[in-house]
Design a protein around this motif. Structure first.
Motif, PDB file in Angstrom:
ATOM      1  N   SER A 109       0.567  -1.261  -0.165  1.00  0.00           N
ATOM      2  CA  SER A 109       0.204  -0.183   0.530  1.00  0.00           C
ATOM      3  C   SER A 109       0.780   1.804  -0.062  1.00  0.00           C
ATOM      4  O   SER A 109      -0.167   2.146   0.317  1.00  0.00           O
ATOM      5  N   GLY A 110       1.899   1.542  -0.886  1.00  0.00           N
ATOM      6  CA  GLY A 110       2.946   2.169  -0.217  1.00  0.00           C
ATOM      7  C   GLY A 110       3.390   2.839   0.889  1.00  0.00           C
ATOM      8  O   GLY A 110       4.299   4.043   1.089  1.00  0.00           O
ATOM      9  N   GLY A 111       3.512   2.030   1.802  1.00  0.00           N
ATOM     10  CA  GLY A 111       4.089   2.512   3.550  1.00  0.00           C
ATOM     11  C   GLY A 111       5.159   1.577   3.570  1.00  0.00           C
ATOM     12  O   GLY A 111       5.776   1.168   1.775  1.00  0.00           O
ATOM     13  N   LEU A 112       6.115   1.653   4.132  1.00  0.00           N
ATOM     14  CA  LEU A 112       7.091   0.639   4.497  1.00  0.00           C
ATOM     15  C   LEU A 112       7.311  -0.773   3.853  1.00  0.00           C
ATOM     16  O   LEU A 112       6.471  -1.462   3.818  1.00  0.00           O
ATOM     17  N   SER A 113       8.769  -0.715   3.751  1.00  0.00           N
ATOM     18  CA  SER A 113       8.582  -2.089   3.017  1.00  0.00           C
ATOM     19  C   SER A 113       9.036  -3.333   4.156  1.00  0.00           C
ATOM     20  O   SER A 113       8.737  -2.885   5.193  1.00  0.00           O
ATOM     21  N   ALA A 114       8.848  -4.323   3.846  1.00  0.00           N
ATOM     22  CA  ALA A 114       8.373  -5.485   4.457  1.00  0.00           C
ATOM     23  C   ALA A 114      10.279  -5.208   5.174  1.00  0.00           C
ATOM     24  O   ALA A 114      10.506  -5.850   6.309  1.00  0.00           O
ATOM     25  N   VAL A 115      11.054  -5.225   4.403  1.00  0.00           N
ATOM     26  CA  VAL A 115      12.603  -5.138   4.895  1.00  0.00           C
ATOM     27  C   VAL A 115      12.316  -4.084   5.820  1.00  0.00           C
ATOM     28  O   VAL A 115      13.175  -4.260   6.431  1.00  0.00           O
ATOM     29  N   GLN A 116      12.198  -2.971   5.326  1.00  0.00           N
ATOM     30  CA  GLN A 116      11.842  -1.793   6.078  1.00  0.00           C
ATOM     31  C   GLN A 116      11.646  -2.294   7.724  1.00  0.00           C
ATOM     32  O   GLN A 116      12.296  -1.483   8.998  1.00  0.00           O
ATOM     33  N   GLN A 117       9.888  -2.896   7.725  1.00  0.00           N
ATOM     34  CA  GLN A 117      10.184  -2.264   9.067  1.00  0.00           C
ATOM     35  C   GLN A 117      10.467  -4.202   9.587  1.00  0.00           C
ATOM     36  O   GLN A 117      10.381  -3.791  10.737  1.00  0.00           O
ATOM     37  N   ILE A 118      11.362  -5.134   9.435  1.00  0.00           N
ATOM     38  CA  ILE A 118      12.232  -5.842   9.848  1.00  0.00           C
ATOM     39  C   ILE A 118      13.608  -5.439  10.104  1.00  0.00           C
ATOM     40  O   ILE A 118      13.711  -5.939  11.387  1.00  0.00           O
ATOM     41  N   SER A 119      13.756  -4.497   9.860  1.00  0.00           N
ATOM     42  CA  SER A 119      15.621  -3.427  10.072  1.00  0.00           C
ATOM     43  C   SER A 119      14.378  -3.101  10.874  1.00  0.00           C
ATOM     44  O   SER A 119      15.381  -3.356  11.980  1.00  0.00           O
ATOM     45  N   LYS A 120      13.414  -2.261  11.443  1.00  0.00           N
ATOM     46  CA  LYS A 120      13.023  -1.700  12.559  1.00  0.00           C
ATOM     47  C   LYS A 120      12.567  -2.793  13.657  1.00  0.00           C
ATOM     48  O   LYS A 120      12.856  -2.854  14.646  1.00  0.00           O
ATOM     49  N   ALA A 121      11.974  -3.918  13.502  1.00  0.00           N
ATOM     50  CA  ALA A 121      11.779  -5.058  13.984  1.00  0.00           C
ATOM     51  C   ALA A 121      13.071  -5.439  14.943  1.00  0.00           C
ATOM     52  O   ALA A 121      12.873  -6.020  16.510  1.00  0.00           O
ATOM     53  N   HIS A 122      13.806  -5.672  14.077  1.00  0.00           N
ATOM     54  CA  HIS A 122      15.094  -6.582  14.748  1.00  0.00           C
ATOM     55  C   HIS A 122      16.039  -5.353  15.418  1.00  0.00           C
ATOM     56  O   HIS A 122      16.355  -6.443  16.810  1.00  0.00           O
ATOM     57  N   SER A 123      15.879  -4.643  15.225  1.00  0.00           N
ATOM     58  CA  SER A 123      16.606  -3.209  16.422  1.00  0.00           C
ATOM     59  C   SER A 123      15.775  -3.074  17.810  1.00  0.00           C
ATOM     60  O   SER A 123      16.696  -3.135  18.694  1.00  0.00           O
ATOM     61  N   ARG A 124      14.992  -3.725  17.863  1.00  0.00           N
ATOM     62  CA  ARG A 124      13.751  -3.213  18.720  1.00  0.00           C
ATOM     63  C   ARG A 124      14.099  -4.039  19.742  1.00  0.00           C
ATOM     64  O   ARG A 124      14.714  -4.613  20.566  1.00  0.00           O
ATOM     65  N   LEU A 125      14.370  -5.349  18.516  1.00  0.00           N
ATOM     66  CA  LEU A 125      14.235  -7.358  19.783  1.00  0.00           C
ATOM     67  C   LEU A 125      15.541  -7.326  19.981  1.00  0.00           C
ATOM     68  O   LEU A 125      16.196  -7.572  20.584  1.00  0.00           O
ATOM     69  N   ALA A 126      16.800  -6.636  19.209  1.00  0.00           N
ATOM     70  CA  ALA A 126      17.930  -6.599  19.776  1.00  0.00           C
ATOM     71  C   ALA A 126      18.333  -5.887  21.170  1.00  0.00           C
ATOM     72  O   ALA A 126      19.555  -6.237  21.898  1.00  0.00           O
ATOM     73  N   GLY A 127      17.547  -4.923  21.879  1.00  0.00           N
ATOM     74  CA  GLY A 127      17.908  -4.462  22.646  1.00  0.00           C
ATOM     75  C   GLY A 127      16.762  -4.527  23.700  1.00  0.00           C
ATOM     76  O   GLY A 127      16.782  -4.779  24.976  1.00  0.00           O
ATOM     77  N   LEU A 128      16.208  -5.828  23.511  1.00  0.00           N
ATOM     78  CA  LEU A 128      15.246  -6.570  25.114  1.00  0.00           C
ATOM     79  C   LEU A 128      15.505  -7.658  24.706  1.00  0.00           C
ATOM     80  O   LEU A 128      16.518  -8.407  24.584  1.00  0.00           O
ATOM     81  N   PRO A 129      15.178  -8.285  26.385  1.00  0.00           N
ATOM     82  CA  PRO A 129      15.837  -9.651  26.488  1.00  0.00           C
ATOM     83  C   PRO A 129      16.191 -10.508  25.734  1.00  0.00           C
ATOM     84  O   PRO A 129      15.109 -10.864  25.117  1.00  0.00           O
ATOM     85  N   GLN A 130      16.821 -11.262  25.280  1.00  0.00           N
ATOM     86  CA  GLN A 130      16.940 -12.322  25.016  1.00  0.00           C
ATOM     87  C   GLN A 130      16.012 -14.198  25.699  1.00  0.00           C
ATOM     88  O   GLN A 130      17.152 -14.988  25.710  1.00  0.00           O
ATOM     89  N   ASP A 131      15.618 -14.269  26.072  1.00  0.00           N
ATOM     90  CA  ASP A 131      14.904 -15.136  27.191  1.00  0.00           C
ATOM     91  C   ASP A 131      13.797 -16.013  26.265  1.00  0.00           C
ATOM     92  O   ASP A 131      13.053 -16.708  27.318  1.00  0.00           O
ATOM     93  N   LEU A 132      13.352 -15.958  24.906  1.00  0.00           N
ATOM     94  CA  LEU A 132      12.093 -16.174  24.110  1.00  0.00           C
ATOM     95  C   LEU A 132      12.493 -16.846  23.677  1.00  0.00           C
ATOM     96  O   LEU A 132      13.345 -16.844  22.667  1.00  0.00           O
ATOM     97  N   VAL A 133      12.114 -18.526  23.378  1.00  0.00           N
ATOM     98  CA  VAL A 133      12.172 -19.405  22.784  1.00  0.00           C
ATOM     99  C   VAL A 133      10.719 -19.937  21.967  1.00  0.00           C
ATOM    100  O   VAL A 133       9.740 -19.472  22.482  1.00  0.00           O
ATOM    101  N   ILE A 134      10.740 -19.202  21.074  1.00  0.00           N
ATOM    102  CA  ILE A 134      10.082 -19.053  19.934  1.00  0.00           C
ATOM    103  C   ILE A 134       8.855 -19.525  20.120  1.00  0.00           C
ATOM    104  O   ILE A 134       7.551 -20.285  19.703  1.00  0.00           O
ATOM    105  N   ALA A 165      17.406 -21.278  14.284  1.00  0.00           N
ATOM    106  CA  ALA A 165      18.261 -20.223  14.832  1.00  0.00           C
ATOM    107  C   ALA A 165      16.826 -19.215  14.731  1.00  0.00           C
ATOM    108  O   ALA A 165      17.326 -18.462  16.202  1.00  0.00           O
ATOM    109  N   TRP A 166      15.812 -19.278  14.179  1.00  0.00           N
ATOM    110  CA  TRP A 166      15.179 -18.015  14.853  1.00  0.00           C
ATOM    111  C   TRP A 166      14.072 -18.797  15.717  1.00  0.00           C
ATOM    112  O   TRP A 166      13.425 -17.416  16.357  1.00  0.00           O
ATOM    113  N   LEU A 167      13.786 -19.685  15.205  1.00  0.00           N
ATOM    114  CA  LEU A 167      12.789 -20.272  16.557  1.00  0.00           C
ATOM    115  C   LEU A 167      12.691 -21.474  17.663  1.00  0.00           C
ATOM    116  O   LEU A 167      12.452 -21.133  18.463  1.00  0.00           O
ATOM    117  N   ASP A 168      13.942 -21.549  17.106  1.00  0.00           N
ATOM    118  CA  ASP A 168      14.608 -22.563  18.422  1.00  0.00           C
ATOM    119  C   ASP A 168      15.188 -22.263  19.192  1.00  0.00           C
ATOM    120  O   ASP A 168      15.858 -22.744  20.110  1.00  0.00           O
TER     121      ASP A 168
END
Length: 456
Positions: free
Chosen positions: A334-359, A433-436
């Motif tokens: 729809s002309g907003g951020l691309s999926a890659v741009q959304q992922i970059s934002k989300a990844h940066s935020r996740l990197a600053g949060l606790p790494q204690d969750l196994v998806i 890598a991403w889920l386990d």
């Protein structure tokens, strides 16, 4: 499902460690017929539930989930004399004659009371009064606040819902509206949901609403909302028809007969999905498309969660990771951020949060954590990068086609994805890598740089 043998106490659980006291063993439900009478002013519910089921092993007794309401009569196969005990949120029933393995049986439960939501680790769940009417939000374990049931997503059934209430109010429930008849000051609404449905997706919404027809193709879409919200709604949901077209293209045919959006006159913390229905609060309608990503999120659940329902709550990322990625796909289209741009934002935020969750196994306390939503969505995009667009979206369509109206597991999705790839080991490595693992993997350079949009 865990069952119970003749002569020994029954399993009072579906055997799901995420909800250890919910669901029941020994049978599978095929049909719920609910006849409900509700008085809005006094919040008084009188109900009769007719439940058709098949015994998966010999039963000398069995259980249903029901909480906060009083049972007055129980019949098994039309016979009086069945003994029952209602303790906490379990209704234990001992039929006059044992039920043989493989036999079909019918249970009638008459009940009444003042329904109320129940506290849970995920907030209040179930039947809740609004300022003018009712909202039902049952995920994951709130269905038993308004009808006796086998409250686990692995047991999907057909539903017929009959609701009688005060005539000024609209009643919305799952499935096709079969009839509506008014007598004096009361109106009876009858809905039929033919597609198999999990208990947490069953709903009744009651309010002083107007009905707004939105689209007739590719899917019948309508809105039910207070008249004062219609102007802003037309702006906020004005692109929902285009979302539907996109998702039908990417995910496969819409799985139900129609799609209804309910907007309550009260604010809600988050929107919620039900089968064929999504419910938003007044705060999600602002005239500026401020909640458009949530419109996409809830719509996509009709495929991922409602048609394809996890067999166990551990696999909740199959609902929420897919729905979050659908938000990003719509943004890209729809002309907003691309999926890659959304992922970059989300990844940066996740990197600053606790790494204690196994998806792949978040635990019950964290199964609705926003990190699961975002990391599940990133997993899908990394898979898309590995497979390529054509193969990735064909995988999603094959997934929804093969399991339409069924129960699914993450193991099945991972196996299907691997079988669709020229390099199955690489796909399995992505999932591992991403889920386990709790540690957040880095984004690959190709994922960071790619700025392409969906090919039409």
């Amino acid at each position: 499902m865990i069952g119970h043998d003749k002569g020994r106490p029954g399993a009072e659980s579906a055997g799901d460690p995420y909800v250890p006291n919910h669901g029941n063993g020994g049978y599978q439900v095929t049909w719920y017929e609910l006849d409900l009478d509700y008085r809005v002013s006094s919040n008084r519910l009188t109900g009769k539930a007719t439940i058709r089921a098949t015994a998966t092993q010999s039963l000398s007794r069995f259980s249903l989930d029901l909480t906060g309401l009083r049972v007055s009569k129980v019949f098994v196969n039309g016979r009086r004399g069945a003994r029952y005990v209602h303790r906490g949120h379990k209704l234990h029933i001992t039929p006059v004659v044992d039920i043989a393995e493989g036999a079909d049986f019918v249970v009638d439960v008459h009940y009444s009371g003042n329904p109320a939501p129940v506290d849970s680790p995920w907030g209040e769940l179930g039947w809740e009064e609004l300022t003018e009417g009712v909202i039902v939000a049952s995920q994951p374990t709130g269905a038993a606040t308004w009808f006796p049931c086998n409250d686990h997503p692995s047991d999907k059934a057909h539903y017929k819902l009959t609701v009688t209430t005060d005539s000024p109010y609209q009643v919305i429930a799952n499935g096709r509206l079969v009839s509506r008849r008014t007598k004096a000051s009361r109106t009876t609404w009858v809905y039929d949901q033919t597609a198999p449905m999990a208990t947490y997706l069953a709903t009744v919404q009651i309010g002083r609403y107007d009905v707004l027809e939105l689209a007739s193709s590719p899917v019948v879409q309508r809105a039910v909302l207070p008249v004062a919200q219609i102007k802003d709604f037309r702006s906020d949901f004005g692109r929902q028809r285009d979302m539907m077209k996109l998702f039908c293209k990417l995910f496969g045919p819409y799985p139900f007969g129609s799609y209804t959006v309910v907007v309550t006159d009260d604010p809600l913390e988050i929107p919620l999905e039900a089968q064929g229905i999504s419910v938003f609060g007044s705060n999600h309608v602002d005239g500026r498309r401020g909640s458009e990503r949530l419109v996409a999120h809830e719509l996509s659940h009709q495929w991922f969660g409602n048609s394809l329902t996890p067999s166990r709550w551990q696999d909740i990322w199959l609902n929420e990771g897919f729905a979050c990625y659908a938000e990003w796909l719509w943004s890209e289209e729809s002309g907003g951020l691309s999926a890659v741009q959304q992922i970059s934002k989300a990844h940066s935020r996740l990197a600053g949060l606790p790494q204690d969750l196994v998806i792949s196994d978040p635990g019950p306390e964290l199964m609705f954590d926003d990190r699961l939503y975002k990391r599940g969505a990133i997993t899908l995009h990394v898979l898309r990068e590995q497979l390529g667009d054509d193969a990735f979206f064909e995988l999603l369509r094959a997934w929804t086609r093969a399991h339409r109206h069924g129960s699914v597991t993450a193991v099945e999705f991972r196996a299907l994805a691997a079988s669709s790839a020229t390099d199955a080991d690489a796909v399995q490595a992505i999932f591992s890598a991403w889920l386990d693992s709790a540690a957040l993997p880095p984004l690959q350079r190709t994922a960071r740089r790619r700025r392409g949009r969906l090919r039409r």
